[in-house]
Design a protein around this motif. Structure first.
Motif, short mmCIF file in Angstrom:
data_model
loop_
_atom_site.label_atom_id
_atom_site.label_comp_id
_atom_site.label_asym_id
_atom_site.label_seq_id
_atom_site.Cartn_x
_atom_site.Cartn_y
_atom_site.Cartn_z
N TYR A 193 0.84 -1.20 0.00
CA TYR A 193 0.00 0.00 0.00
C TYR A 193 0.88 1.25 0.00
N ASP A 194 0.36 2.30 -0.60
CA ASP A 194 1.04 3.59 -0.65
C ASP A 194 0.71 4.37 0.61
N TRP A 195 1.72 4.68 1.43
CA TRP A 195 1.48 5.43 2.67
C TRP A 195 0.76 6.75 2.41
N LYS A 196 1.01 7.35 1.27
CA LYS A 196 0.40 8.65 0.97
C LYS A 196 -1.11 8.54 0.72
N LYS A 197 -1.60 7.30 0.58
CA LYS A 197 -3.04 7.10 0.39
C LYS A 197 -3.74 6.63 1.65
N LEU A 198 -2.99 6.39 2.70
CA LEU A 198 -3.58 5.89 3.94
C LEU A 198 -4.24 7.03 4.72
N GLY A 199 -5.42 6.75 5.26
CA GLY A 199 -6.10 7.72 6.10
C GLY A 199 -6.46 7.12 7.44
N GLY A 200 -6.41 7.93 8.47
CA GLY A 200 -6.76 7.44 9.80
C GLY A 200 -6.24 8.37 10.87
N THR A 201 -6.25 7.88 12.09
CA THR A 201 -5.89 8.70 13.26
C THR A 201 -5.27 7.82 14.34
N ILE A 202 -4.22 8.30 14.94
CA ILE A 202 -3.78 7.73 16.22
C ILE A 202 -4.15 8.75 17.31
N GLN A 203 -4.66 8.25 18.43
CA GLN A 203 -5.07 9.20 19.46
C GLN A 203 -3.87 10.00 19.96
N ASN A 204 -2.84 9.34 20.47
CA ASN A 204 -1.54 9.98 20.70
C ASN A 204 -1.60 11.22 21.57
N ASP A 205 -2.63 11.35 22.42
CA ASP A 205 -2.78 12.53 23.27
C ASP A 205 -2.33 12.17 24.69
N ILE A 206 -1.07 12.37 24.96
CA ILE A 206 -0.53 11.94 26.24
C ILE A 206 -0.88 12.89 27.38
N LEU A 207 -1.10 14.17 27.08
CA LEU A 207 -1.40 15.12 28.15
C LEU A 207 -2.68 14.76 28.89
N LYS A 208 -3.70 14.32 28.16
CA LYS A 208 -4.95 13.97 28.84
C LYS A 208 -4.79 12.71 29.69
N ALA A 228 -12.52 23.32 27.62
CA ALA A 228 -11.35 24.16 27.89
C ALA A 228 -10.07 23.36 27.98
N TRP A 229 -10.09 22.25 28.72
CA TRP A 229 -8.86 21.49 28.92
C TRP A 229 -8.41 20.80 27.63
N THR A 230 -9.38 20.35 26.83
CA THR A 230 -9.01 19.71 25.57
C THR A 230 -8.33 20.71 24.64
N LEU A 231 -8.91 21.90 24.51
CA LEU A 231 -8.29 22.91 23.64
C LEU A 231 -6.96 23.39 24.21
N ALA A 232 -6.87 23.48 25.54
CA ALA A 232 -5.58 23.85 26.15
C ALA A 232 -4.51 22.82 25.82
N GLY A 248 -4.48 20.96 23.13
CA GLY A 248 -4.16 21.18 21.72
C GLY A 248 -3.19 22.33 21.54
N PHE A 249 -3.42 23.41 22.25
CA PHE A 249 -2.53 24.57 22.13
C PHE A 249 -1.13 24.25 22.68
N GLU A 250 -1.08 23.41 23.71
CA GLU A 250 0.23 23.02 24.27
C GLU A 250 1.05 22.25 23.24
N TYR A 251 0.38 21.34 22.49
CA TYR A 251 1.09 20.61 21.43
C TYR A 251 1.54 21.56 20.33
N VAL A 252 0.70 22.51 19.97
CA VAL A 252 1.08 23.49 18.94
C VAL A 252 2.34 24.23 19.37
N GLU A 253 2.36 24.67 20.63
CA GLU A 253 3.52 25.43 21.12
C GLU A 253 4.77 24.56 21.17
N ALA A 254 4.62 23.28 21.54
CA ALA A 254 5.79 22.39 21.56
C ALA A 254 6.32 22.17 20.16
N ALA A 255 5.44 22.05 19.18
CA ALA A 255 5.87 21.87 17.79
C ALA A 255 6.55 23.13 17.26
N LEU A 256 6.02 24.28 17.62
CA LEU A 256 6.64 25.54 17.18
C LEU A 256 8.03 25.69 17.80
#
Length: 551
Positions: A179-194, A249-253, A255-263
């Motif tokens: 399979y072509d990885w570029k055609k794969l769709g899906g999600t890993i939860q991967n949310d360790i903060l929660k 609030a906590w879920t979006l917080a 999300g913003f924490e991951y954004v800041e870590a990536a930046l």
């Protein structure tokens, strides 16, 4: 003020070019044909805040939905959470759900897998296959998706601490099958903060745990561009006892924490942000849940554009999965749960969810039976095809109560987010015990209201029956542990020990040197390293986390 016909000509038309309206009768049972969208124009009302607060579907601030044509063109993905026992058993359940009309897969893993232990580890005893499927190596993952086209079906995997390793196994299956990885769709939860906030299925301390998440942010867009490499999850926060506003609030917080870590790592916000997804609970308070989804989209859009400087509209658009509230299911009078799930699912749809799991009525008692899982899926299908709620987009917009409640939830959630920012961010708030205290207070207050009968739970503290209803119970065969132990022994015998050692050494080196771990997880998966072996490498380097006692 922009006119509706401008939106129809521009955004709606462009949306239909990508995905035409579904070929069904978009008409009521009285043969009335609703328009795709209604605005204050349609009832002759002037709303000076309309564009700022509500706007149009598919446009900033996305209050009314992230796609221009929403369910007129494509229904939400019906993604039923499933997993138990062996990979063979779960593969069979997947195929039956797909045959019943499910449109996406969602994998539940057992506790040992969630904690990064192999099925034959001493700490796994008694838990193997109980709350989900056991996956200890690529051999299990290959069986789990046997006979399923990974380019045609999107897959969500609820996994957090070992998310990199499990995702690598899935990608290894795809690679081996061509399979072509570029055609794969899906999600890993991967949310360790929660996990630190609510569910407590963590392995490593917060800092290296977040580092592993950002590895997927960096590696994912270049290698598996259609994949959502995180599902920031409020679901488990709500299940742990939070209020809807706290969940929001906590879920979006987070999300913003991951954004800041990536930046901080130097990543481009418009490269990774479009692949961030979310996951919310849907509880019993019908209008509050609808308002929560609408407020979440608006807050995310405003913050991503204004605070983090994202320029790509896809970075502003909050896409979310939803699941009906497992914590609301009752063991008493379990058939009542069918009604609860239907109401919650309808709220998720009216709130504009992009994907939905509906709980089975017997989940307060045991794993869902095939019959109860099918009823849960049929609930979504009835909402989709029989209720008419998909004929027009965001049909409750303009309701005085819904709009006021959306605004109020946004106001309260932003106050909490700003409080967390003043504390120094989510990780600092975790370390100070903020979330634990708030959760304890919210859940205690709710339980007191139930016990005082200020909140009525049908069949629990009112309208109770003398004779309990007996329903079928599905249990996991204890033989699962033996079967999986034998498979693991065979994997260890037949794999190339030199390749295993080299792959694990590569992972160790990447972790020590602070490199991106994802390429090394993929190599470990292809070498048939076990999940426990990979996690043990990181346990050795990062250490394990013990939550302190808070008072």
């Amino acid at each position: 003020m922009r006119k509706k016909h401008d939106w129809l000509r521009e955004t709606y038309r462009k949306s239909l070019e990508k995905m035409p309206e579904r070929p069904i009768a978009h008409r009521t049972l009285s043969d009335i044909a609703p328009e795709p969208l209604y605005t204050p124009e349609d009832i002759g009302v002037l709303d000076p805040e309309y564009e700022e607060k509500r706007g149009y579907p598919g446009e900033y601030p996305y209050t009314r939905g992230v796609y221009g044509s929403m369910y007129r063109s494509k229904l939400w993905t019906m993604r039923m959470f499933a997993g138990f026992g062996t990979a063979e058993q779960t593969n069979g359940r997947f195929k039956k759900l797909l045959q019943a009309g499910q449109t996406g897969l969602s994998v539940a893993f057992d506790l040992p897998t969630l904690m990064g232990y192999d099925a034959d580890h001493p700490l796994s005893k008694g838990e193997v296959g109980k709350c989900g499927v056991a996956v200890s190596s690529l051999a299990d993952m290959e069986i789990l998706f046997e006979g399923i086209n990974l380019e045609e079906v999107t897959t969500s995997m609820t996994i957090n601490s070992p998310a990199n390793a499990i995702w690598a196994m899935y990608l290894a299956v795809a690679k081996k099958r061509g399979y072509d990885w570029k055609k794969l769709g899906g999600t890993i939860q991967n949310d360790i903060l929660k996990e630190f906030i609510a569910q407590k299925e963590f392995i490593f301390p917060p800092e290296p745990s977040v580092k592993l998440v950002i590895d997927t942010f960096e590696w994912g867009p270049k290698n598996v561009p259609k994949w959502n490499f995180i599902s920031v999850s409020g679901y488990h926060i709500r299940e742990a006892g939070s209020t809807a506003v706290q969940e929001l609030a906590w879920t979006l917080a987070d999300g913003f924490e991951y954004v800041e870590a990536a930046l901080k790592r130097g990543l481009d916000v418009d490269e990774f942000a479009p692949r961030i997804s979310f996951f919310f609970d849907v509880h019993n308070d019908f209008f509050e849940e609808i308002a929560k989804f609408r407020a979440a989209r608006r807050i995310w859009a405003k913050e991503m554009r204004g605070r983090y400087g994202a320029k790509n509209p896809q970075s502003w658009a909050l896409r979310t999965h939803a699941q009906t509230a497992g914590v609301s299911l009752t063991a008493q009078q379990p058939l009542n749960n069918i009604a609860r799930v239907a109401i919650q699912a309808l709220a998720a749809v009216l709130g504009g969810t992009n994907s939905l799991h509906t709980d089975a009525y017997d989940e307060a008692l045991a794993l869902p039976t095939e019959e109860s899982a099918t009823i849960a899926l049929r609930t979504q299908q009835i909402i989709a095809y029989e209720t008419g709620v998909t004929h027009t987009i965001d049909p409750l917009a303009g309701s005085y109560y819904v709009e006021w409640l959306t605004d109020e939830m946004e106001r309260q959630a932003m106050a909490i987010i700003e409080e967390i920012r003043r504390m120094g961010g989510v990780v600092r708030a975790i370390e100070e015990g903020y979330f634990l205290r708030e959760l304890a207070e919210a859940s205690y207050r709710y339980q007191q209201e139930v016990e005082r009968k200020e909140r009525i739970i049908v069949g629990v503290n009112a309208f109770t029956d003398e004779v309990p209803l007996k329903v079928p119970i599905q249990l996991v065969d204890p033989e699962v542990e033996r079967v999986l132990a034998e498979r693991l022994a065979r994997v260890r015998r037949e794999r190339d020990p030199k390749r295993v050692a080299e792959a694990l050494q590569g992972l160790r080196r990447a972790a020590v040197e602070g490199q991106n771990t994802m390429p090394h997880f993929v190599e470990c998966a292809l070498a048939y390293c076990t999940l426990g072996e990979m996690m043990d490498v990181l346990r050795e380097i990062y250490g394990t986390y013990q939550e302190p006692a808070y008072v």
